[in-house]
Design a protein around this motif. Structure first.
Motif, PDB file in Angstrom:
ATOM      1  N   UNK A   9      67.468  45.639   2.738  1.00  0.00           N
ATOM      2  CA  UNK A   9      68.394  45.894   1.818  1.00  0.00           C
ATOM      3  C   UNK A   9      69.060  47.337   1.730  1.00  0.00           C
ATOM      4  N   UNK A  10      68.410  48.364   2.277  1.00  0.00           N
ATOM      5  CA  UNK A  10      69.113  49.706   2.473  1.00  0.00           C
ATOM      6  C   UNK A  10      69.879  50.007   4.069  1.00  0.00           C
ATOM      7  N   UNK A  11      70.162  48.714   4.580  1.00  0.00           N
ATOM      8  CA  UNK A  11      70.790  49.026   5.825  1.00  0.00           C
ATOM      9  C   UNK A  11      70.264  49.940   6.917  1.00  0.00           C
ATOM     10  N   UNK A  12      68.927  49.984   6.885  1.00  0.00           N
ATOM     11  CA  UNK A  12      68.333  51.157   7.718  1.00  0.00           C
ATOM     12  C   UNK A  12      68.588  50.776   9.387  1.00  0.00           C
ATOM     13  N   UNK A  13      68.600  49.438   9.500  1.00  0.00           N
ATOM     14  CA  UNK A  13      68.749  48.996  11.066  1.00  0.00           C
ATOM     15  C   UNK A  13      70.110  49.349  11.518  1.00  0.00           C
ATOM     16  N   UNK A  14      71.018  49.634  10.845  1.00  0.00           N
ATOM     17  CA  UNK A  14      72.450  49.777  11.199  1.00  0.00           C
ATOM     18  C   UNK A  14      72.617  51.072  12.125  1.00  0.00           C
ATOM     19  N   UNK A  15      71.687  52.016  11.621  1.00  0.00           N
ATOM     20  CA  UNK A  15      71.737  53.543  12.198  1.00  0.00           C
ATOM     21  C   UNK A  15      70.470  53.875  13.205  1.00  0.00           C
ATOM     22  N   UNK A  16      69.679  52.602  13.699  1.00  0.00           N
ATOM     23  CA  UNK A  16      68.603  53.056  14.497  1.00  0.00           C
ATOM     24  C   UNK A  16      69.217  52.787  16.110  1.00  0.00           C
ATOM     25  N   UNK A  17      68.812  53.649  16.748  1.00  0.00           N
ATOM     26  CA  UNK A  17      69.079  53.630  18.151  1.00  0.00           C
ATOM     27  C   UNK A  17      68.043  53.156  19.014  1.00  0.00           C
ATOM     28  N   UNK A  18      66.748  53.416  18.676  1.00  0.00           N
ATOM     29  CA  UNK A  18      65.749  52.974  19.468  1.00  0.00           C
ATOM     30  C   UNK A  18      64.500  52.284  18.733  1.00  0.00           C
ATOM     31  N   UNK A  19      64.195  51.183  19.062  1.00  0.00           N
ATOM     32  CA  UNK A  19      63.147  50.550  18.470  1.00  0.00           C
ATOM     33  C   UNK A  19      61.729  50.891  19.415  1.00  0.00           C
ATOM     34  N   UNK A  20      60.781  51.684  18.789  1.00  0.00           N
ATOM     35  CA  UNK A  20      59.589  51.892  19.508  1.00  0.00           C
ATOM     36  C   UNK A  20      58.700  50.870  18.939  1.00  0.00           C
ATOM     37  N   UNK A  21      58.052  50.075  20.002  1.00  0.00           N
ATOM     38  CA  UNK A  21      57.396  48.938  19.760  1.00  0.00           C
ATOM     39  C   UNK A  21      55.772  48.850  20.028  1.00  0.00           C
ATOM     40  N   UNK A  22      55.094  48.665  19.084  1.00  0.00           N
ATOM     41  CA  UNK A  22      53.892  48.481  19.421  1.00  0.00           C
ATOM     42  C   UNK A  22      53.650  47.265  20.427  1.00  0.00           C
ATOM     43  N   UNK A  23      52.692  46.720  21.239  1.00  0.00           N
ATOM     44  CA  UNK A  23      52.479  45.800  21.866  1.00  0.00           C
ATOM     45  C   UNK A  23      51.523  44.690  21.488  1.00  0.00           C
ATOM     46  N   UNK A  24      50.234  45.193  21.547  1.00  0.00           N
ATOM     47  CA  UNK A  24      49.043  44.008  21.054  1.00  0.00           C
ATOM     48  C   UNK A  24      49.407  43.676  19.603  1.00  0.00           C
ATOM     49  N   UNK A  25      49.583  42.502  19.037  1.00  0.00           N
ATOM     50  CA  UNK A  25      50.003  41.860  17.739  1.00  0.00           C
ATOM     51  C   UNK A  25      51.385  42.100  17.317  1.00  0.00           C
ATOM     52  N   UNK A  26      52.286  42.739  18.072  1.00  0.00           N
ATOM     53  CA  UNK A  26      53.539  42.953  17.650  1.00  0.00           C
ATOM     54  C   UNK A  26      54.407  42.236  18.636  1.00  0.00           C
ATOM     55  N   UNK A  27      54.464  42.288  19.665  1.00  0.00           N
ATOM     56  CA  UNK A  27      54.987  41.689  21.124  1.00  0.00           C
ATOM     57  C   UNK A  27      54.306  40.460  21.571  1.00  0.00           C
ATOM     58  N   UNK A  28      53.032  40.615  21.750  1.00  0.00           N
ATOM     59  CA  UNK A  28      52.235  39.537  22.111  1.00  0.00           C
ATOM     60  C   UNK A  28      50.869  39.593  21.789  1.00  0.00           C
ATOM     61  N   UNK A  29      50.185  38.577  21.887  1.00  0.00           N
ATOM     62  CA  UNK A  29      48.634  38.645  21.635  1.00  0.00           C
ATOM     63  C   UNK A  29      47.928  38.125  23.296  1.00  0.00           C
ATOM     64  N   UNK A  30      47.012  38.962  23.744  1.00  0.00           N
ATOM     65  CA  UNK A  30      46.649  38.686  24.802  1.00  0.00           C
ATOM     66  C   UNK A  30      47.600  38.602  26.111  1.00  0.00           C
ATOM     67  N   UNK A  31      47.754  37.305  26.738  1.00  0.00           N
ATOM     68  CA  UNK A  31      48.936  37.099  27.675  1.00  0.00           C
ATOM     69  C   UNK A  31      50.024  36.140  26.935  1.00  0.00           C
TER      70      UNK A  31
END
Length: 269
Positions: A9-31
């Motif tokens: 709602x606050x349009x935060x993402x429009x000013x973001x340049x970098x997504x710092x991503x956790x891995x386990x549980x965020x992008x994948x689980x195990x393999x």
């Protein structure tokens, strides 16, 4: 009242340049990829932005993560991986240069420490470092407790209690802290990984940017989201790992954004 989910709602993402991503549980689980995660990464790059993986999991080194992602069908350069192990090496270089380190960790992490110029010593160390050691045995447990009990400086790579898997959870570094505390009556003097400042300082130095251009994306309030909130980054909670929506209501740490998973972020990029 439950927080808004799958909205910006606050349009935060429009000013973001970098997504710092956790891995386990965020992008994948195990393999296994979390549904939509590969499309999410593709959309970030198509939108002209960057992503970098920022993980507290110190059971692997950066090369291992590159290999793992390759086997899962994603080719990334090693500079896209930031681990609590790397940040701990950097901290030791800055604060304990030339000191001998007892490392409670896997061989992959030991390799990364040696490559960073850290001298490892299992018999007469100056400093104790504990990590997420999936090769832990009783002999190691006794050694680390002896060194901590003797009063050596005691550092940990990260505080996570559990590591999410496809079938549930396995004990992580925080659980290791607990057994050391039970025997040696000490918790770590210093913890490097999320939510602490050391790993974020290391991240921003690697990215050559400022925190207001970065969103920390992860599945844990007490590490990922707190890392963002406490250190000048935006924060996005995904409900694909450890945290449930009801946990947000009772937590002092409130994310800027909440999504069911990274898949739901795609339309907003």
């Amino acid at each position: 009242m439950l927080a808004n989910v799958n909205e910006d709602k606050d349009n935060i993402l429009k000013d973001i340049d970098v997504f710092a991503l956790d891995m386990d549980g965020t992008i994948y689980l195990d393999e296994y990829w979390i549904d939509g995660a590969k499309d999410f990464l593709k959309k970030i790059e198509e939108s002209g932005r960057r992503y970098i993986f920022l993980t507290n999991n110190s059971s692997k080194n950066s090369k291992n993560y590159v290999d793992k992602l390759h086997k899962m069908g994603l080719d990334v350069d090693i500079d896209k991986i930031v681990t609590s192990g790397q940040a701990t090496v950097y901290y030791l270089q800055q604060n304990y240069r030339g000191k001998r380190v007892f490392l409670l960790g896997n061989n992959l992490l030991k390799e990364e420490f040696r490559e960073g110029g850290i001298t490892l010593d299992d018999t007469n160390p100056d400093v104790v470092v504990t990590a997420f050691d999936t090769t832990l045995d009783y002999n190691k447990m006794c050694k680390v407790c002896d060194f901590v009990r003797a009063g050596l400086p005691y550092i940990s790579t990260h505080p996570d209690y559990n590591c999410p898997t496809k079938t549930g959870f396995i004990p992580d570094a925080g659980a290791i802290h607990a057994f050391i505390k039970a025997s040696s009556f000490r918790y770590p003097d210093h913890i490097i990984g999320k939510p602490n400042a050391d790993i974020i300082k290391y991240l921003l130095a690697r990215l050559h940017t400022t925190g207001d251009k970065v969103v920390m994306v992860g599945d844990r309030l007490y590490t990922d989201i707190a890392a963002g909130k406490n250190n000048g980054l935006y924060s996005m909670l995904v409900l694909s790992g450890e945290t449930k929506l009801e946990d947000v209501e009772s937590s002092e740490v409130k994310p800027h954004l909440i999504f069911d998973s990274v898949k739901e972020v795609i339309p907003l990029l």
